[in-house]
Design an enzyme around this catalytic site. Structure first.
Site, PDB file in Angstrom:
ATOM      1  N   CYS A  86     -73.012  -1.445  27.123  1.00  0.00           N
ATOM      2  CA  CYS A  86     -72.990  -1.382  25.664  1.00  0.00           C
ATOM      3  C   CYS A  86     -71.638  -0.793  25.280  1.00  0.00           C
ATOM      4  O   CYS A  86     -71.304   0.316  25.716  1.00  0.00           O
ATOM      5  CB  CYS A  86     -74.127  -0.472  25.197  1.00  0.00           C
ATOM      6  SG  CYS A  86     -74.133  -0.135  23.436  1.00  0.00           S
ATOM      7  N   CYS A  91     -69.049  -6.873  22.233  1.00  0.00           N
ATOM      8  CA  CYS A  91     -70.405  -6.365  22.052  1.00  0.00           C
ATOM      9  C   CYS A  91     -71.232  -7.179  23.036  1.00  0.00           C
ATOM     10  O   CYS A  91     -71.096  -8.412  23.089  1.00  0.00           O
ATOM     11  CB  CYS A  91     -70.898  -6.594  20.625  1.00  0.00           C
ATOM     12  SG  CYS A  91     -72.658  -6.254  20.426  1.00  0.00           S
TER      13      CYS A  91
HETATM   14  N1  DGL Z   1     -74.805  -4.288  22.625  1.00  0.00           N
HETATM   15  C1  DGL Z   1     -74.162  -3.159  22.094  1.00  0.00           C
HETATM   16  C2  DGL Z   1     -72.649  -3.153  22.269  1.00  0.00           C
HETATM   17  O1  DGL Z   1     -72.142  -3.730  23.152  1.00  0.00           O
HETATM   18  C3  DGL Z   1     -74.625  -2.554  20.804  1.00  0.00           C
HETATM   19  C4  DGL Z   1     -74.962  -3.402  19.652  1.00  0.00           C
HETATM   20  C5  DGL Z   1     -75.582  -2.564  18.577  1.00  0.00           C
HETATM   21  O2  DGL Z   1     -76.664  -2.024  18.842  1.00  0.00           O
HETATM   22  O3  DGL Z   1     -74.966  -2.433  17.503  1.00  0.00           O
HETATM   23  O4  DGL Z   1     -71.951  -2.502  21.575  1.00  0.00           O
END
Ligand code: DGL
Length: 276
Positions: A75, A186
């Site tokens: 993440c 993301c």
């Molecule tokens: N999948 C996550 C990232 O790479 C977070 C997305 C979120 O919850 O805003 O930042």
């Protein structure tokens, strides 16, 4: 559930980290994994860094309690807010973080323009600022926040025709400005890759750091042999059923998902434990 064998623990706010987990499964099929999704607090993108850090450190503690010997922060938002703190707090644990892939995109661009699709927490985070300072000087880097895409990916709306305008809205200005590489900053976004590619056109290259993160997880695995038969376990602080269907839809995996519950209300006090 019994304590797991030494495993690679992977965390995210939701299903996004599964785009990294699938690369880990592909590269290291014999390694046991634990996946934890904090869907109770999704999305992370709009949250302040100290809150994301507190959630992430509690997720790390939970994964370690279940047998993780390597922790992958799959993440961008969690890595930006908590990777450094996690390394300080747990110096014996090898951590793998994820950061916007500005470096390979800047090295490969022919037009001299790259687009970065991300969320607010990542755009404001230390890794992105550092990557821009290091690799952004020779190229034009266009940052585009696309928080709606997190929910699109969670809902599995990538194939639906109503998703296309929401994809197009963020892709079109970047391509119109000459971007020939789009960095998916993301981990939810690789699940929208076909819709993004369709909106961008075949000449534009999408950059997903997932495979590089899996290679790094292999590098930091602490030497002990992986058990012959890999077991994979999945946890969410949200709804088990929804996560089970996401696993089926996104990874083709049939698995039982366990629910974890949050306790505590101060930034330092959060803990996660198995429900029931
Ligand atoms: N999948 C996550 C990232 O790479 C977070 C997305 C979120 O919850 O805003 O930042």
């Amino acid at each position: 559930m019994d304590i797991q064998p030494p495993s690679i623990g992977v965390l995210d706010s939701g299903i996004g980290g599964l785009s990294v987990l699938r690369e880990i499964h592909q590269l290291l099929p014999e390694y046991p994994t634990l996946y934890l999704a904090d869907q109770a607090h999704l999305p992370y993108g709009p949250r302040p860094a100290d809150q994301i850090r507190a959630f992430t450190l509690a997720m790390v503690r939970f994964l370690l309690s279940q047998g993780a010997v390597v922790v992958v922060m799959a993440c961008h938002a969690a890595s930006a807010a908590a990777l450094q703190a996690a390394r300080e707090r747990f110096p014996q644990v090898p951590f793998v973080g994820i950061e916007p892939a500005v470096k390979p995109a800047a090295a490969a661009t022919r037009s001299g323009v790259i687009g970065v699709l991300t969320t607010q927490a990542t755009a404001e985070g230390i890794f992105y600022r550092r990557a821009l300072a290091r690799y952004g000087a020779q190229v034009r880097v266009l940052t585009r926040l696309a928080p709606e895409w997190v929910l699109l990916a969670e809902q599995g709306a990538a194939d639906l025709s109503q998703a296309q305008p929401v994809i197009q809205r963020h892709v079109q200005p970047l391509v119109a400005a000459g971007a020939d590489h789009l960095v998916l900053a993301c981990t939810h976004f690789p699940f929208l890759a076909s819709a993004i590619q369709q909106a961008a056109g075949p000449q534009v290259q999408l950059v997903d750091p997932g495979p590089a993160v899996a290679r790094q997880a292999a590098r930091v695995w602490p030497g002990m042999p992986a058990p012959g038969r890999a077991a994979h376990h999945y946890f969410t602080s949200g709804a088990a059923r929804d996560f089970e269907s996401a696993l089926k839809r996104l990874l083709g995996v049939d698995a039982h998902v366990e629910v974890v519950r949050w306790r505590g209300d101060g930034l330092e006090d959060y803990t996660l434990s198995l429900a029931g």
